[in-house]
Design a protein around this motif. Structure first.
Motif, mmCIF file in Angstrom:
data_model
loop_
_atom_site.group_PDB
_atom_site.id
_atom_site.type_symbol
_atom_site.label_atom_id
_atom_site.label_comp_id
_atom_site.label_asym_id
_atom_site.label_seq_id
_atom_site.Cartn_x
_atom_site.Cartn_y
_atom_site.Cartn_z
ATOM 1 N N LEU A 9 0.823 -1.208 0.000
ATOM 2 C CA LEU A 9 0.000 0.000 0.000
ATOM 3 C C LEU A 9 0.861 1.263 0.000
ATOM 4 O O LEU A 9 0.527 2.243 -0.675
ATOM 5 N N ILE A 10 1.948 1.243 0.735
ATOM 6 C CA ILE A 10 2.848 2.402 0.763
ATOM 7 C C ILE A 10 3.471 2.618 -0.615
ATOM 8 O O ILE A 10 3.516 3.746 -1.125
ATOM 9 N N VAL A 11 3.924 1.546 -1.240
ATOM 10 C CA VAL A 11 4.513 1.657 -2.585
ATOM 11 C C VAL A 11 3.462 2.150 -3.572
ATOM 12 O O VAL A 11 3.735 3.023 -4.408
ATOM 13 N N LEU A 12 2.244 1.630 -3.488
ATOM 14 C CA LEU A 12 1.163 2.069 -4.366
ATOM 15 C C LEU A 12 0.870 3.556 -4.163
ATOM 16 O O LEU A 12 0.676 4.296 -5.129
ATOM 17 N N GLY A 13 0.852 3.995 -2.916
ATOM 18 C CA GLY A 13 0.621 5.412 -2.624
ATOM 19 C C GLY A 13 1.707 6.295 -3.214
ATOM 20 O O GLY A 13 1.421 7.357 -3.785
ATOM 21 N N ILE A 14 2.944 5.875 -3.116
ATOM 22 C CA ILE A 14 4.056 6.654 -3.677
ATOM 23 C C ILE A 14 3.949 6.716 -5.197
ATOM 24 O O ILE A 14 4.150 7.773 -5.804
ATOM 25 N N VAL A 15 3.610 5.602 -5.818
ATOM 26 C CA VAL A 15 3.466 5.572 -7.281
ATOM 27 C C VAL A 15 2.344 6.501 -7.719
ATOM 28 O O VAL A 15 2.484 7.242 -8.698
ATOM 29 N N ILE A 16 1.232 6.496 -6.991
ATOM 30 C CA ILE A 16 0.113 7.382 -7.332
ATOM 31 C C ILE A 16 0.524 8.842 -7.170
ATOM 32 O O ILE A 16 0.180 9.691 -7.997
ATOM 33 N N LEU A 17 1.272 9.145 -6.124
ATOM 34 C CA LEU A 17 1.733 10.522 -5.935
ATOM 35 C C LEU A 17 2.687 10.955 -7.041
ATOM 36 O O LEU A 17 2.650 12.098 -7.496
ATOM 37 N N LEU A 18 3.546 10.056 -7.478
ATOM 38 C CA LEU A 18 4.519 10.403 -8.515
ATOM 39 C C LEU A 18 3.867 10.582 -9.885
ATOM 40 O O LEU A 18 4.163 11.537 -10.606
ATOM 41 N N PHE A 19 3.015 9.657 -10.266
ATOM 42 C CA PHE A 19 2.477 9.661 -11.621
ATOM 43 C C PHE A 19 1.082 10.254 -11.730
ATOM 44 O O PHE A 19 0.698 10.733 -12.789
ATOM 45 N N GLY A 20 0.308 10.178 -10.694
ATOM 46 C CA GLY A 20 -1.071 10.647 -10.760
ATOM 47 C C GLY A 20 -1.978 9.562 -11.307
ATOM 48 O O GLY A 20 -1.552 8.673 -12.036
ATOM 49 N N THR A 21 -3.245 9.655 -10.962
ATOM 50 C CA THR A 21 -4.177 8.595 -11.357
ATOM 51 C C THR A 21 -4.460 8.604 -12.854
ATOM 52 O O THR A 21 -4.643 7.556 -13.462
ATOM 53 N N LYS A 22 -4.491 9.778 -13.469
ATOM 54 C CA LYS A 22 -4.778 9.841 -14.902
ATOM 55 C C LYS A 22 -3.662 9.179 -15.709
ATOM 56 O O LYS A 22 -3.922 8.421 -16.648
ATOM 57 N N LYS A 23 -2.437 9.448 -15.338
ATOM 58 C CA LYS A 23 -1.299 8.848 -16.041
ATOM 59 C C LYS A 23 -1.309 7.329 -15.866
ATOM 60 O O LYS A 23 -1.071 6.589 -16.821
ATOM 61 N N LEU A 24 -1.604 6.871 -14.652
ATOM 62 C CA LEU A 24 -1.663 5.427 -14.408
ATOM 63 C C LEU A 24 -2.796 4.783 -15.204
ATOM 64 O O LEU A 24 -2.653 3.676 -15.718
ATOM 65 N N ARG A 25 -3.920 5.476 -15.318
ATOM 66 C CA ARG A 25 -5.048 4.957 -16.094
ATOM 67 C C ARG A 25 -4.649 4.840 -17.568
ATOM 68 O O ARG A 25 -4.965 3.855 -18.237
ATOM 69 N N ASN A 26 -3.950 5.844 -18.076
ATOM 70 C CA ASN A 26 -3.492 5.800 -19.471
ATOM 71 C C ASN A 26 -2.501 4.663 -19.689
ATOM 72 O O ASN A 26 -2.557 3.973 -20.707
ATOM 73 N N ILE A 27 -1.605 4.485 -18.745
ATOM 74 C CA ILE A 27 -0.628 3.396 -18.858
ATOM 75 C C ILE A 27 -1.351 2.053 -18.857
ATOM 76 O O ILE A 27 -1.031 1.162 -19.643
ATOM 77 N N GLY A 28 -2.344 1.919 -17.990
ATOM 78 C CA GLY A 28 -3.115 0.673 -17.930
ATOM 79 C C GLY A 28 -3.859 0.391 -19.219
ATOM 80 O O GLY A 28 -3.868 -0.737 -19.713
ATOM 81 N N SER A 29 -4.476 1.423 -19.782
ATOM 82 C CA SER A 29 -5.214 1.207 -21.030
ATOM 83 C C SER A 29 -4.259 0.915 -22.187
ATOM 84 O O SER A 29 -4.566 0.096 -23.057
ATOM 85 N N ASP A 30 -3.108 1.562 -22.199
ATOM 86 C CA ASP A 30 -2.118 1.280 -23.240
ATOM 87 C C ASP A 30 -1.596 -0.152 -23.128
ATOM 88 O O ASP A 30 -1.430 -0.844 -24.135
ATOM 89 N N LEU A 31 -1.355 -0.575 -21.911
ATOM 90 C CA LEU A 31 -0.883 -1.937 -21.692
ATOM 91 C C LEU A 31 -1.950 -2.950 -22.107
ATOM 92 O O LEU A 31 -1.654 -3.953 -22.762
ATOM 93 N N GLY A 32 -3.202 -2.666 -21.765
ATOM 94 C CA GLY A 32 -4.301 -3.546 -22.173
ATOM 95 C C GLY A 32 -4.435 -3.619 -23.682
ATOM 96 O O GLY A 32 -4.662 -4.689 -24.250
ATOM 97 N N GLY A 33 -4.293 -2.481 -24.346
ATOM 98 C CA GLY A 33 -4.363 -2.464 -25.811
ATOM 99 C C GLY A 33 -3.229 -3.254 -26.438
ATOM 100 O O GLY A 33 -3.419 -3.953 -27.435
ATOM 101 N N ALA A 34 -2.057 -3.146 -25.841
ATOM 102 C CA ALA A 34 -0.912 -3.897 -26.364
ATOM 103 C C ALA A 34 -1.126 -5.397 -26.201
ATOM 104 O O ALA A 34 -0.818 -6.181 -27.112
ATOM 105 N N ILE A 35 -1.675 -5.795 -25.077
ATOM 106 C CA ILE A 35 -1.933 -7.223 -24.846
ATOM 107 C C ILE A 35 -2.994 -7.727 -25.818
ATOM 108 O O ILE A 35 -2.856 -8.806 -26.396
#
Length: 75
Positions: A9-35
């Motif tokens: 949870l701490i690592v997840l919180g740090i990642v969210i603070l660094l990248f933001g939720t919108k950026k993470l959502r975009n990364i997730g959708s890009d990864l899903g599209g690639a798969i």
């Protein structure tokens, strides 16, 4: 000795603070599209191979028949 839920949870919180939720959502959708693209290309390749196998068999039969015809003329 493994990673606890709190550490994750701490690592997840740090990642969210660094990248933001919108950026993470975009990364997730890009990864899903690639798969999805990878899976589609793999299934297309399997279909292509399935189509080629009967053609290869047909070509082999035609070659065998072509080889038999000259033998019949000689005999």
């Amino acid at each position: 000795m493994g990673i606890s839920i709190w550490q994750l949870l701490i690592v997840l919180g740090i990642v969210i603070l660094l990248f933001g939720t919108k950026k993470l959502r975009n990364i997730g959708s890009d990864l899903g599209g690639a798969i999805r693209g990878f899976k589609k290309s793999m299934s297309d390749e399997e279909e292509k191979n399935a189509e080629q196998q009967p053609l290869e068999k047909q070509n082999a039969e035609q070659q065998a028949q072509a080889e038999d015809k000259p033998k019949e003329k000689q005999g």
